[in-house]
Design an enzyme around this catalytic site. Structure first.
Site, PDB file in Angstrom:
ATOM      1  N   GLY A   1       1.128   3.175   4.275  1.00 49.73           N
ATOM      2  CA  GLY A   1       1.692   2.845   2.960  1.00 49.73           C
ATOM      3  C   GLY A   1       1.055   3.683   1.885  1.00 49.73           C
ATOM      4  O   GLY A   1       0.452   4.716   2.173  1.00 49.73           O
ATOM      5  N   ASN A   2       1.182   3.272   0.630  1.00 50.50           N
ATOM      6  CA  ASN A   2       0.513   3.988  -0.453  1.00 50.50           C
ATOM      7  C   ASN A   2       0.121   3.014  -1.550  1.00 50.50           C
ATOM      8  O   ASN A   2       0.383   1.813  -1.450  1.00 50.50           O
ATOM      9  CB  ASN A   2       1.395   5.131  -0.975  1.00 50.50           C
ATOM     10  CG  ASN A   2       2.707   4.607  -1.511  1.00 50.50           C
ATOM     11  OD1 ASN A   2       2.741   3.862  -2.471  1.00 50.50           O
ATOM     12  ND2 ASN A   2       3.807   4.993  -0.858  1.00 50.50           N
ATOM     13  N   ARG A   3      -0.494   3.533  -2.595  1.00 53.80           N
ATOM     14  CA  ARG A   3      -1.139   2.658  -3.585  1.00 53.80           C
ATOM     15  C   ARG A   3      -0.207   2.208  -4.714  1.00 53.80           C
ATOM     16  O   ARG A   3      -0.657   1.622  -5.683  1.00 53.80           O
ATOM     17  CB  ARG A   3      -2.324   3.390  -4.218  1.00 53.80           C
ATOM     18  CG  ARG A   3      -3.414   3.746  -3.249  1.00 53.80           C
ATOM     19  CD  ARG A   3      -4.517   4.502  -3.983  1.00 53.80           C
ATOM     20  NE  ARG A   3      -5.353   5.232  -3.062  1.00 53.80           N
ATOM     21  CZ  ARG A   3      -6.346   4.688  -2.375  1.00 53.80           C
ATOM     22  NH1 ARG A   3      -6.606   3.402  -2.502  1.00 53.80           N
ATOM     23  NH2 ARG A   3      -7.063   5.422  -1.545  1.00 53.80           N
ATOM     24  N   SER A   4       1.070   2.505  -4.633  1.00 53.33           N
ATOM     25  CA  SER A   4       1.974   2.122  -5.725  1.00 53.33           C
ATOM     26  C   SER A   4       2.020   0.594  -5.882  1.00 53.33           C
ATOM     27  O   SER A   4       2.068  -0.142  -4.900  1.00 53.33           O
ATOM     28  CB  SER A   4       3.378   2.645  -5.426  1.00 53.33           C
ATOM     29  OG  SER A   4       4.309   2.035  -6.277  1.00 53.33           O
TER      30      SER A   4
ATOM     31  N   ALA B   1       7.594   4.999  -4.773  1.00 51.66           N
ATOM     32  CA  ALA B   1       6.744   5.939  -4.048  1.00 51.66           C
ATOM     33  C   ALA B   1       7.117   5.824  -2.571  1.00 51.66           C
ATOM     34  O   ALA B   1       6.483   5.098  -1.809  1.00 51.66           O
ATOM     35  CB  ALA B   1       5.280   5.600  -4.283  1.00 51.66           C
TER      36      ALA B   1
END
Ligand code: CTP
Length: 397
Positions: A207-210, A275
């Site tokens: 995943g990512n930090r959005s 994102a």
């Protein structure tokens, strides 16, 4: 201010949620509205008129005549109002409204009204799900009234489910939207936001930090300006509750792709702030991968590019993308406008302090397809949402 001087009449019926109506009255008064509350006699058990009359600054009648013999004219009150809000609305009063009965002051006021009417049902889950209730709600909507749908949660019965009155803040937003003469009135906008999670196995993901905050702020602002908004939202911890935002929750880029491409043909504009993970694991294990197997090599494959696909399918729509860059920001953003057939791109650089993932603030530049650059200072994402919509739609929609 949108509600300054607006005359709002609230009809309170006998639901437990009546105890929340003082909060709604306060929100409306703070926004400069003139508020008149009318109660059904049965609702007096749930909230006292002294609270509502003190907060609204107006008497809060529940009978056709007061003790001093004065007539509480339902006709005068109905014609005074710019908007009537029935909250909480019980199954009983809902049924009476659907059938034109008027055996109390709230019903007589409703029946005399010429202004728009919002209604917020509140009842136990089985009552809310009952076909009679559904039919009555549909009937009220067919008369031109607007429903503020009940929410899901704990109910006074101790059960949990759909039937709880929308929160005062949600009702307040529905009222704001009714008075909106914003430049997005009648427009439909697709917004995506948040990260995507690409499953490795049932437990782990890439995943990512959005947080989704920028896209959610855009959705709230567009709704406040009158738009109907589809918000396709990846796994974000932020709860969105707004009657003019249709929230579709997704997890993976593939799910986001499917929903966005399905919705796109019916919208006037799309803003893709999500994102989206560019890659996903090629194989997703159905079972949790055990550590005895040792550190696994995870083979990746490309996700579809949602924005690029919409760019290829674009007809009348205004298409706005986001770009998050770490170097050669403007040149890279301009390339994305061309490659993805965009009308605008919102550029944020990870080099700017206080900008990007996890912050309440952001610093952006907007570039249009003629390469004109609009600069903005570091400010709250909620304020930037207004800047982005102003820049894009004052020109285009
Ligand atoms: N985007 C998308 N689908 C993807 C990847 C990105 O719709 N699979 C969209 C984003 O929502 C954003 C824009 O494309 O509006 C640009 O995203 P960004 O991550 O900055 O660029 P990429 O196109 O992914 O290219 P790169 O990562 O190489 O910079």
């Amino acid at each position: 201010m949108l509600l300054q001087g607006k005359k709002i009449l609230i009809g309170v019926t006998a639901g437990i949620a009546a105890y929340k109506i003082p909060l709604l009255v306060r929100l409306l008064k703070k926004a400069g509205a003139l508020v008149q509350v009318v109660q059904t006699p049965a609702s007096l058990d749930f909230v006292r008129p002294i609270v509502l009359s003190t907060l609204s600054g107006n008497p809060c009648p529940s009978e056709f005549s007061s003790e001093s013999g004065d007539w509480n004219s339902h006709v005068d009150m109905a014609l005074w109002a710019n908007l009537i809000v029935l909250a909480p609305l019980t199954a009983n009063t809902l049924a009476k409204m659907a059938n034109g009965l008027c055996d109390n002051l709230v019903l007589a006021t409703y029946l005399s009204a010429k202004c728009p009417v919002l209604f917020a049902p509140a009842m136990d889950l089985d009552m809310y799900a009952h076909p009679t209730t559904k039919k009555n709600i549909d009937m009220l909507k067919s008369f031109g009234n607007t429903e503020i749908p009940a929410e899901t949660g704990f109910l006074a019965s101790g059960l949990e489910g759909e039937g709880r009155m929308a929160e005062p803040e949600t009702i307040y937003k529905a009222i704001l939207a009714k008075f909106s003469t914003g430049y997005l009135d009648g427009k439909t906008i697709l917004i995506n936001a948040g990260p995507t999670y690409e499953a490795i196995d049932p437990v782990r993901f890439i995943g990512n930090r959005s947080t989704g905050r920028m896209g959610i702020a855009l959705a709230e602002e567009a709704a406040a300006l009158g738009a109907k908004v589809y918000l396709v939202l990846g796994p974000s911890a932020i709860h969105v509750e707004n009657p003019n935002i249709l929230v579709k929750r997704v997890e993976s880029a593939k799910e986001m792709y499917t929903l966005c491409t399905d919705i796109f043909p019916e919208v006037d504009a799309a803003i893709l702030s999500a994102a989206v993970a560019d890659f996903r694991p090629k194989n997703q294990s159905k079972q949790k991968i055990k550590k005895e197997l040792g550190a696994a090599d995870i083979a990746l494959e490309m996700n579809p590019d949602i924005l690029k696909t919409l760019g290829e399918r674009k007809q009348h729509q205004v298409l706005i993308g986001f770009a998050l860059e770490t170097n050669d920001e403007i040149a890279n953003a301009k390339k994305k406008i061309a490659n993805k057939n965009l009308d605008y791109i919102v550029l944020n650089s990870l080099n700017d302090k206080g900008a990007g993932f996890g912050y309440l603030t952001n610093k952006i530049q907007i570039i249009d397809k003629q390469n004109k650059i609009y600069d903005f200072e570091l400010k709250a994402k909620t304020e930037l949402a207004a800047d982005i919509l102003n820049t894009v739609f004052q020109h285009e929609v």
